[in-house]
Design a protein around this motif. Sequence first.
Motif, PDB file in Angstrom:
ATOM      1  N   GLY A  65      45.355  37.821  33.290  1.00 29.19           N
ATOM      2  CA  GLY A  65      45.190  36.581  32.543  1.00 29.19           C
ATOM      3  C   GLY A  65      44.179  36.648  31.430  1.00 29.19           C
ATOM      4  N   VAL A  66      43.873  37.857  30.932  1.00 35.77           N
ATOM      5  CA  VAL A  66      42.926  38.012  29.821  1.00 35.77           C
ATOM      6  C   VAL A  66      43.575  38.888  28.753  1.00 35.77           C
ATOM      7  CG1 VAL A  66      40.750  37.589  31.035  1.00 35.77           C
ATOM      8  CG2 VAL A  66      41.844  39.839  31.210  1.00 35.77           C
ATOM      9  N   PRO A  67      44.603  38.364  28.061  1.00 32.17           N
ATOM     10  CA  PRO A  67      45.349  39.191  27.094  1.00 32.17           C
ATOM     11  C   PRO A  67      44.502  39.718  25.953  1.00 32.17           C
ATOM     12  CG  PRO A  67      45.900  36.871  26.865  1.00 32.17           C
ATOM     13  CD  PRO A  67      45.103  36.982  28.121  1.00 32.17           C
ATOM     14  N   GLN A  68      43.354  39.095  25.674  1.00 32.37           N
ATOM     15  CA  GLN A  68      42.501  39.540  24.580  1.00 32.37           C
ATOM     16  C   GLN A  68      41.542  40.655  24.998  1.00 32.37           C
ATOM     17  OE1 GLN A  68      42.088  36.847  26.360  1.00 32.37           O
ATOM     18  NE2 GLN A  68      39.948  36.916  27.059  1.00 32.37           N
ATOM     19  N   ALA A  69      41.469  40.971  26.278  1.00 28.49           N
ATOM     20  CA  ALA A  69      40.496  41.939  26.783  1.00 28.49           C
ATOM     21  C   ALA A  69      40.797  43.340  26.265  1.00 28.49           C
ATOM     22  CB  ALA A  69      40.495  41.926  28.307  1.00 28.49           C
ATOM     23  N   ARG A  70      39.759  44.051  25.902  1.00 29.98           N
ATOM     24  CA  ARG A  70      39.900  45.418  25.433  1.00 29.98           C
ATOM     25  C   ARG A  70      39.005  46.390  26.214  1.00 29.98           C
ATOM     26  NH1 ARG A  70      43.517  43.279  23.597  1.00 29.98           N
ATOM     27  NH2 ARG A  70      44.407  43.315  21.475  1.00 29.98           N
ATOM     28  N   SER A  71      37.943  45.912  26.814  1.00 28.65           N
ATOM     29  CA  SER A  71      36.980  46.785  27.480  1.00 28.65           C
ATOM     30  C   SER A  71      37.116  46.693  28.995  1.00 28.65           C
ATOM     31  CB  SER A  71      35.548  46.412  27.084  1.00 28.65           C
ATOM     32  OG  SER A  71      35.203  45.147  27.624  1.00 28.65           O
ATOM     33  N   HIS A  72      36.576  47.684  29.671  1.00 28.42           N
ATOM     34  CA  HIS A  72      36.570  47.674  31.133  1.00 28.42           C
ATOM     35  C   HIS A  72      35.696  46.537  31.664  1.00 28.42           C
ATOM     36  CE1 HIS A  72      38.735  51.436  32.116  1.00 28.42           C
ATOM     37  NE2 HIS A  72      38.372  51.770  30.897  1.00 28.42           N
ATOM     38  N   ALA A  73      34.644  46.192  30.948  1.00 28.60           N
ATOM     39  CA  ALA A  73      33.779  45.097  31.391  1.00 28.60           C
ATOM     40  C   ALA A  73      34.551  43.783  31.450  1.00 28.60           C
ATOM     41  CB  ALA A  73      32.577  44.972  30.455  1.00 28.60           C
ATOM     42  N   GLU A  74      35.363  43.506  30.440  1.00 30.16           N
ATOM     43  CA  GLU A  74      36.151  42.271  30.433  1.00 30.16           C
ATOM     44  C   GLU A  74      37.178  42.257  31.555  1.00 30.16           C
ATOM     45  OE1 GLU A  74      36.548  40.982  25.810  1.00 30.16           O
ATOM     46  OE2 GLU A  74      37.263  43.008  26.289  1.00 30.16           O
ATOM     47  N   ILE A  75      37.789  43.401  31.799  1.00 27.76           N
ATOM     48  CA  ILE A  75      38.788  43.490  32.859  1.00 27.76           C
ATOM     49  C   ILE A  75      38.144  43.309  34.224  1.00 27.76           C
ATOM     50  CG2 ILE A  75      40.359  45.084  34.023  1.00 27.76           C
ATOM     51  CD1 ILE A  75      41.513  43.900  31.489  1.00 27.76           C
ATOM     52  N   LEU A  76      36.997  43.957  34.450  1.00 25.25           N
ATOM     53  CA  LEU A  76      36.344  43.837  35.749  1.00 25.25           C
ATOM     54  C   LEU A  76      35.814  42.428  35.967  1.00 25.25           C
ATOM     55  CD1 LEU A  76      34.601  46.458  37.705  1.00 25.25           C
ATOM     56  CD2 LEU A  76      33.321  44.354  37.448  1.00 25.25           C
ATOM     57  N   ASP A  77      35.327  41.778  34.907  1.00 28.32           N
ATOM     58  CA  ASP A  77      34.890  40.379  35.031  1.00 28.32           C
ATOM     59  C   ASP A  77      36.042  39.494  35.489  1.00 28.32           C
ATOM     60  OD1 ASP A  77      32.255  40.778  34.381  1.00 28.32           O
ATOM     61  OD2 ASP A  77      32.493  40.297  32.257  1.00 28.32           O
ATOM     62  N   ALA A  78      37.223  39.741  34.940  1.00 28.42           N
ATOM     63  CA  ALA A  78      38.391  38.949  35.339  1.00 28.42           C
ATOM     64  C   ALA A  78      38.726  39.182  36.806  1.00 28.42           C
ATOM     65  CB  ALA A  78      39.579  39.308  34.451  1.00 28.42           C
ATOM     66  N   ALA A  79      38.633  40.445  37.254  1.00 33.28           N
ATOM     67  CA  ALA A  79      38.902  40.746  38.665  1.00 33.28           C
ATOM     68  C   ALA A  79      37.857  40.100  39.570  1.00 33.28           C
ATOM     69  CB  ALA A  79      38.927  42.259  38.869  1.00 33.28           C
ATOM     70  N   MET A  80      36.603  40.146  39.159  1.00 37.20           N
ATOM     71  CA  MET A  80      35.548  39.544  39.979  1.00 37.20           C
ATOM     72  C   MET A  80      35.658  38.028  40.043  1.00 37.20           C
ATOM     73  SD  MET A  80      33.770  41.790  41.516  1.00 37.20           S
ATOM     74  CE  MET A  80      32.529  40.650  42.127  1.00 37.20           C
ATOM     75  N   ARG A  81      36.185  37.394  39.009  1.00 39.74           N
ATOM     76  CA  ARG A  81      36.407  35.935  39.065  1.00 39.74           C
ATOM     77  C   ARG A  81      37.430  35.597  40.145  1.00 39.74           C
ATOM     78  NH1 ARG A  81      35.773  36.153  33.367  1.00 39.74           N
ATOM     79  NH2 ARG A  81      38.030  36.365  33.031  1.00 39.74           N
ATOM     80  N   LEU A  82      38.449  36.422  40.255  1.00 38.05           N
ATOM     81  CA  LEU A  82      39.438  36.203  41.306  1.00 38.05           C
ATOM     82  C   LEU A  82      38.811  36.382  42.688  1.00 38.05           C
ATOM     83  CD1 LEU A  82      42.524  38.123  39.803  1.00 38.05           C
ATOM     84  CD2 LEU A  82      42.120  35.652  39.826  1.00 38.05           C
ATOM     85  N   ILE A  83      37.971  37.387  42.825  1.00 37.54           N
ATOM     86  CA  ILE A  83      37.323  37.640  44.110  1.00 37.54           C
ATOM     87  C   ILE A  83      36.369  36.504  44.475  1.00 37.54           C
ATOM     88  CG2 ILE A  83      35.616  39.134  45.244  1.00 37.54           C
ATOM     89  CD1 ILE A  83      36.964  41.505  43.811  1.00 37.54           C
ATOM     90  N   ARG A  84      35.565  36.078  43.523  1.00 36.55           N
ATOM     91  CA  ARG A  84      34.622  34.995  43.813  1.00 36.55           C
ATOM     92  C   ARG A  84      35.364  33.694  44.132  1.00 36.55           C
ATOM     93  NH1 ARG A  84      31.593  37.682  39.591  1.00 36.55           N
ATOM     94  NH2 ARG A  84      29.676  38.561  40.491  1.00 36.55           N
ATOM     95  N   GLY A  85      36.513  33.501  43.475  1.00 36.98           N
ATOM     96  CA  GLY A  85      37.309  32.318  43.788  1.00 36.98           C
ATOM     97  C   GLY A  85      37.813  32.341  45.214  1.00 36.98           C
ATOM     98  N   ASP A  86      38.245  33.501  45.677  1.00 35.07           N
ATOM     99  CA  ASP A  86      38.710  33.606  47.059  1.00 35.07           C
ATOM    100  C   ASP A  86      37.540  33.511  48.033  1.00 35.07           C
ATOM    101  OD1 ASP A  86      41.018  34.571  48.987  1.00 35.07           O
ATOM    102  OD2 ASP A  86      39.251  35.798  49.467  1.00 35.07           O
ATOM    103  N   LEU A  87      36.416  34.144  47.698  1.00 31.18           N
ATOM    104  CA  LEU A  87      35.261  34.142  48.591  1.00 31.18           C
ATOM    105  C   LEU A  87      34.672  32.740  48.740  1.00 31.18           C
ATOM    106  CD1 LEU A  87      33.591  36.141  50.254  1.00 31.18           C
ATOM    107  CD2 LEU A  87      32.140  36.500  48.244  1.00 31.18           C
ATOM    108  N   ALA A  88      34.766  31.927  47.686  1.00 31.89           N
ATOM    109  CA  ALA A  88      34.227  30.568  47.747  1.00 31.89           C
ATOM    110  C   ALA A  88      34.935  29.726  48.798  1.00 31.89           C
ATOM    111  CB  ALA A  88      34.346  29.904  46.377  1.00 31.89           C
ATOM    112  N   GLU A  89      36.152  30.101  49.131  1.00 33.86           N
ATOM    113  CA  GLU A  89      36.913  29.353  50.141  1.00 33.86           C
ATOM    114  C   GLU A  89      36.686  29.883  51.551  1.00 33.86           C
ATOM    115  OE1 GLU A  89      40.956  29.522  48.932  1.00 33.86           O
ATOM    116  OE2 GLU A  89      40.608  28.507  47.021  1.00 33.86           O
ATOM    117  N   ARG A  90      35.832  30.873  51.690  1.00 34.62           N
ATOM    118  CA  ARG A  90      35.567  31.475  53.003  1.00 34.62           C
ATOM    119  C   ARG A  90      34.079  31.304  53.314  1.00 34.62           C
ATOM    120  NH1 ARG A  90      40.041  34.848  54.146  1.00 34.62           N
ATOM    121  NH2 ARG A  90      41.310  35.344  52.300  1.00 34.62           N
TER     122      ARG A  90
END
Length: 486
Positions: free
Chosen positions: A154-179
């Motif tokens: 969901g980050v079509p503008q991303a070009r760097s690994h930092a942007e990609i990993l931030d997107a992955a970590m947002r998904l993880i934190r979203g799931d963790l917030a429900e646990r």
Amino acid sequence: MNLSEGSPTFCGMRILHTSDWHIGRTFHGVDLLADQECSLRAIAELVAAEQVNVVVLPGDVYDRSIPSADAIAVCNRGFEAIRAAGATIVATSGNHDSPTRLGALGSFAAAGGLHLRCGISEVARPVMLSDAHGEVAFYGIPYLEPEITRAELGVPQARSHAEILDAAMRLIRGDLAERAGVRSVVLAHAFVVGGEATGSERSISVGGVETVPLGAFDGIDYVALGHLHSPQTLSESVRYCGSPLPYSFGERSQRKAVWMVELDAGGLSSVSRRELPVVRGLSQLGGTLEELLDAPEHAGAEQDYVSATLTDHVRPVDALRRLRERFPHAVHVEWVRPEGNPELHYRERVHGRRDTEIAQSFLTDVRGVPTAGEMTWLERALAAAVREKEGPVRAHSDQAGDGIGRNAGVRGTGGLVPAAGQVEDSQVRVSGDGAESARAARVGSAQRIADDGSKRLSGVDELDGDPELFGLVPPESDGGAAELTA
């Protein structure tokens, strides 16, 4: 609270952090599967001895995307040994792995205690394991190539690994917030700022900047990193454990290790280092070939993988084979002239020198001082090359009133070849600043133009050098003239 190493009374979760197995890798062409199997067996023994609950493996399980059948067999035996020792395994794919192939039987493997997280869709789907204090969520972030994964994240503008990993970590934190109250462990295959490469890692810079910030993992109880091959502590809870074996001579001084991670009710309790046994050492030796073969001080390296730098005045013949008489695992040899390399740039070194001198110096460097006969061949070759450069080759024809045939002779590779059917007297003319001519030898002889253009070489027996050294041998008769191939 720091508990004693291997305490059997610990009631929390004990995690062994290993990574970058690279099963199937070779070392300077040498198969490492036997060494790798020994290393995996040592890890399984550590799991059993210290009652490890979970082994995490953040990427580069294999060394290539399509591993060999033997590599798969070694890896499977390693997984089986670890599982038999009592640990559950959680693994992700790295930049060397094929996520599709590695994760193909993920659901089936999970039933046997091997949990694979290789796809983007699985980033926020943790492996849930429990201890006496409750659940621990293990999230796996495989190697994520920005160009391939940005749309799915969901980050079509991303070009760097930092942007990609931030997107992955947002998904993880979203799931963790429900646990609520769940402790967390993240496995990630990435190059985090502050880490130091050893030289045996493959670059992951394709697609943008390869590093990611340490702060991307804030809020996670423990982050098990893969990709870099040496044990490193970026923060108390963010670490690389490195590869179980050295994969370059730059790692020869490292002692390979894994991290023993303990979680209690409040999260991270302690992290301690466990060194892995040395399967085979690495040694870099220097000296003349005879010194390396005879010197007693090198006895300790006889069973190591050896890289040798030879300092003989003349390049030794068949050096690697001879070294293996004493060092059977020698894998690399290089020769360095003991006088050292001149500091001048190449252009400055050759400035003002004749072509013959430069060529003679090159031959001396690569195969020894050429003989007088070989130098004569070399001079003939250079003279012919100069003439070819200075003027076109023409077929001499009695029918051509101006002395230059209408249909020019064919120019060979560094030589002079008349056009078929155009030379009645086997004679070629070289036209440049002044018209010089030389009579070519008949078919089957070594026709050459002399330095002064006034005489020719009639056969290879006139010189004591090796004519094949410069390619100055007459080709098989094909109805045409011989070629100069230097």
